[in-house]
Design a protein around this motif. Structure first.
Motif, PDB file in Angstrom:
ATOM      1  N   ILE A  12     -12.884 -72.782  10.436  1.00 19.43           N
ATOM      2  CA  ILE A  12     -12.467 -73.206  11.750  1.00 19.43           C
ATOM      3  C   ILE A  12     -12.261 -72.044  12.675  1.00 19.43           C
ATOM      4  CG2 ILE A  12     -10.074 -74.278  12.654  1.00 19.43           C
ATOM      5  CD1 ILE A  12      -9.715 -75.397   9.600  1.00 19.43           C
ATOM      6  N   ILE A  13     -12.704 -72.434  13.986  1.00 24.62           N
ATOM      7  CA  ILE A  13     -12.599 -71.277  14.924  1.00 24.62           C
ATOM      8  C   ILE A  13     -11.771 -72.042  16.009  1.00 24.62           C
ATOM      9  CG2 ILE A  13     -14.015 -70.180  16.845  1.00 24.62           C
ATOM     10  CD1 ILE A  13     -16.447 -70.771  14.832  1.00 24.62           C
ATOM     11  N   GLN A  14     -10.713 -71.100  16.526  1.00 23.91           N
ATOM     12  CA  GLN A  14      -9.766 -71.764  17.342  1.00 23.91           C
ATOM     13  C   GLN A  14      -9.582 -70.316  18.560  1.00 23.91           C
ATOM     14  OE1 GLN A  14      -6.636 -72.190  14.622  1.00 23.91           O
ATOM     15  NE2 GLN A  14      -6.479 -74.225  15.008  1.00 23.91           N
ATOM     16  N   LEU A  15      -9.068 -70.842  19.590  1.00 24.30           N
ATOM     17  CA  LEU A  15      -8.859 -70.124  20.843  1.00 24.30           C
ATOM     18  C   LEU A  15      -7.553 -69.503  20.607  1.00 24.30           C
ATOM     19  CD1 LEU A  15      -9.282 -69.222  23.746  1.00 24.30           C
ATOM     20  CD2 LEU A  15      -8.257 -71.190  24.506  1.00 24.30           C
ATOM     21  N   LEU A  16      -7.367 -68.251  20.725  1.00 21.24           N
ATOM     22  CA  LEU A  16      -5.990 -67.500  20.690  1.00 21.24           C
ATOM     23  C   LEU A  16      -5.473 -67.777  21.890  1.00 21.24           C
ATOM     24  CD1 LEU A  16      -6.709 -63.903  19.128  1.00 21.24           C
ATOM     25  CD2 LEU A  16      -6.013 -65.783  17.740  1.00 21.24           C
ATOM     26  N   GLU A  17      -4.101 -68.023  21.678  1.00 24.51           N
ATOM     27  CA  GLU A  17      -3.159 -68.304  22.872  1.00 24.51           C
ATOM     28  C   GLU A  17      -2.745 -67.047  23.259  1.00 24.51           C
ATOM     29  OE1 GLU A  17      -3.213 -71.183  24.262  1.00 24.51           O
ATOM     30  OE2 GLU A  17      -4.518 -72.229  22.809  1.00 24.51           O
ATOM     31  N   GLY A  18      -2.084 -66.903  24.473  1.00 23.96           N
ATOM     32  CA  GLY A  18      -1.492 -65.604  24.966  1.00 23.96           C
ATOM     33  C   GLY A  18      -0.343 -65.105  24.085  1.00 23.96           C
ATOM     34  N   GLN A  19       0.323 -65.613  23.330  1.00 25.89           N
ATOM     35  CA  GLN A  19       1.414 -65.362  22.432  1.00 25.89           C
ATOM     36  C   GLN A  19       0.690 -64.539  21.088  1.00 25.89           C
ATOM     37  OE1 GLN A  19       1.016 -68.516  23.153  1.00 25.89           O
ATOM     38  NE2 GLN A  19       1.303 -69.486  21.272  1.00 25.89           N
ATOM     39  N   ASP A  20      -0.642 -64.919  20.742  1.00 20.04           N
ATOM     40  CA  ASP A  20      -1.015 -64.571  19.423  1.00 20.04           C
ATOM     41  C   ASP A  20      -1.355 -63.239  19.605  1.00 20.04           C
ATOM     42  OD1 ASP A  20      -0.881 -67.008  18.518  1.00 20.04           O
ATOM     43  OD2 ASP A  20      -2.576 -67.617  19.272  1.00 20.04           O
ATOM     44  N   ALA A  21      -1.230 -62.418  18.626  1.00 17.99           N
ATOM     45  CA  ALA A  21      -1.889 -60.890  18.631  1.00 17.99           C
ATOM     46  C   ALA A  21      -3.201 -60.702  18.353  1.00 17.99           C
ATOM     47  CB  ALA A  21      -1.143 -60.141  17.167  1.00 17.99           C
ATOM     48  N   LEU A  22      -3.677 -59.693  18.997  1.00 11.51           N
ATOM     49  CA  LEU A  22      -4.996 -59.542  18.936  1.00 11.51           C
ATOM     50  C   LEU A  22      -5.454 -59.250  17.687  1.00 11.51           C
ATOM     51  CD1 LEU A  22      -5.846 -58.220  22.475  1.00 11.51           C
ATOM     52  CD2 LEU A  22      -6.651 -60.558  21.737  1.00 11.51           C
ATOM     53  N   PRO A  23      -6.766 -59.803  17.016  1.00 18.06           N
ATOM     54  CA  PRO A  23      -7.030 -59.140  15.945  1.00 18.06           C
ATOM     55  C   PRO A  23      -7.959 -57.905  15.774  1.00 18.06           C
ATOM     56  CG  PRO A  23      -8.406 -60.921  16.569  1.00 18.06           C
ATOM     57  CD  PRO A  23      -7.471 -60.740  17.638  1.00 18.06           C
ATOM     58  N   TYR A  24      -7.294 -56.716  16.296  1.00 16.94           N
ATOM     59  CA  TYR A  24      -7.992 -55.751  16.472  1.00 16.94           C
ATOM     60  C   TYR A  24      -8.658 -55.115  15.132  1.00 16.94           C
ATOM     61  CZ  TYR A  24      -6.012 -54.503  21.218  1.00 16.94           C
ATOM     62  OH  TYR A  24      -5.796 -54.628  22.412  1.00 16.94           O
ATOM     63  N   ASP A  25      -8.343 -55.616  14.066  1.00 16.79           N
ATOM     64  CA  ASP A  25      -8.934 -55.192  12.906  1.00 16.79           C
ATOM     65  C   ASP A  25     -10.404 -55.668  12.608  1.00 16.79           C
ATOM     66  OD1 ASP A  25      -7.790 -57.615  12.645  1.00 16.79           O
ATOM     67  OD2 ASP A  25      -7.982 -57.342  10.326  1.00 16.79           O
ATOM     68  N   LEU A  26     -10.340 -56.926  13.211  1.00 19.84           N
ATOM     69  CA  LEU A  26     -11.792 -57.475  13.420  1.00 19.84           C
ATOM     70  C   LEU A  26     -12.876 -57.139  14.660  1.00 19.84           C
ATOM     71  CD1 LEU A  26     -10.806 -61.158  12.449  1.00 19.84           C
ATOM     72  CD2 LEU A  26     -12.171 -59.470  10.925  1.00 19.84           C
ATOM     73  N   LEU A  27     -12.073 -56.995  15.818  1.00 18.84           N
ATOM     74  CA  LEU A  27     -12.552 -56.460  16.930  1.00 18.84           C
ATOM     75  C   LEU A  27     -13.299 -55.232  16.883  1.00 18.84           C
ATOM     76  CD1 LEU A  27      -9.985 -57.773  19.396  1.00 18.84           C
ATOM     77  CD2 LEU A  27     -12.282 -58.691  19.354  1.00 18.84           C
ATOM     78  N   LEU A  28     -12.560 -54.256  16.048  1.00 21.56           N
ATOM     79  CA  LEU A  28     -12.992 -52.963  16.065  1.00 21.56           C
ATOM     80  C   LEU A  28     -14.262 -52.875  15.104  1.00 21.56           C
ATOM     81  CD1 LEU A  28      -9.504 -51.057  15.825  1.00 21.56           C
ATOM     82  CD2 LEU A  28     -11.321 -50.814  17.559  1.00 21.56           C
ATOM     83  N   LEU A  29     -14.609 -53.988  14.436  1.00 23.93           N
ATOM     84  CA  LEU A  29     -15.873 -54.026  13.590  1.00 23.93           C
ATOM     85  C   LEU A  29     -17.069 -53.728  14.322  1.00 23.93           C
ATOM     86  CD1 LEU A  29     -14.883 -56.557  10.824  1.00 23.93           C
ATOM     87  CD2 LEU A  29     -14.940 -54.157  10.765  1.00 23.93           C
ATOM     88  N   ALA A  30     -16.955 -54.567  15.631  1.00 31.57           N
ATOM     89  CA  ALA A  30     -18.086 -54.758  16.595  1.00 31.57           C
ATOM     90  C   ALA A  30     -17.819 -53.615  17.735  1.00 31.57           C
ATOM     91  CB  ALA A  30     -18.024 -56.213  17.030  1.00 31.57           C
TER      92      ALA A  30
END
Length: 162
Positions: free
Chosen positions: A14-32
């Protein structure tokens, strides 16, 4: 960790848009993108989509509007434990669908000259190489980057018509 077979493929993602209050998933973002500082330069102007299988965060992509009718996938990553199962392809397909729904006509993506698997995936997904940004990674990242034993120096830009 053993996971039931039914939870091992993109079909259950399931793929969902993160809302403003959601914490950014830096652990995943830093993989790329190995630089949190670089991520922070584009994240505020972007839409972040998080992929889950059950409660497990398995992937992410960042969609950024460019000038005119173009959008760019600035970051796309699948957690190491979930790679090789078609999730990256599904994230890329979802990014194209979302970009088209938002009114964009072209989807852009860039990757390092040393990112062999990513270049393969993007071209198999209909993207074509349109430019090379010489020395992009040398100029924008303080530490050298190596992938597949190759120095990552240049950004390969690809585009797909939606």
């Amino acid at each position: 960790m053993y996971l039931p077979r039914m939870m091992s493929s993109a079909e259950n993602m399931i793929i969902q848009l993160l809302e403003g209050q959601d914490a950014l998933p830096y652990d995943l973002l830093l993989l790329a993108d190995p630089s949190r500082e670089m991520i922070d330069t584009y994240i505020s102007d972007s839409r972040v989509y998080l992929a889950r299988i059950g409660e497990v965060r398995v992937g992410v992509y960042v969609l950024t509007p460019l000038d005119g009718k173009k959008a760019e996938v600035k970051n796309i990553a699948v957690h190491e434990n979930w790679q090789g199962r078609g999730l990256g392809k599904q994230l890329l397909t979802d990014a194209a669908i979302k970009a088209r729904e938002l009114g964009f006509e072209t989807l852009v993506i860039g990757t390092g000259n040393s990112s062999v698997a990513q270049l393969y995936l993007y071209q198999r997904s209909g993207f074509e190489i349109t430019a090379i940004r010489k020395d992009f990674f040398v100029q924008h990242y303080p530490e050298p980057i190596y992938e597949n034993g190759i120095p990552c120096k240049h950004m390969i830009m690809l585009e797909k018509q939606l």
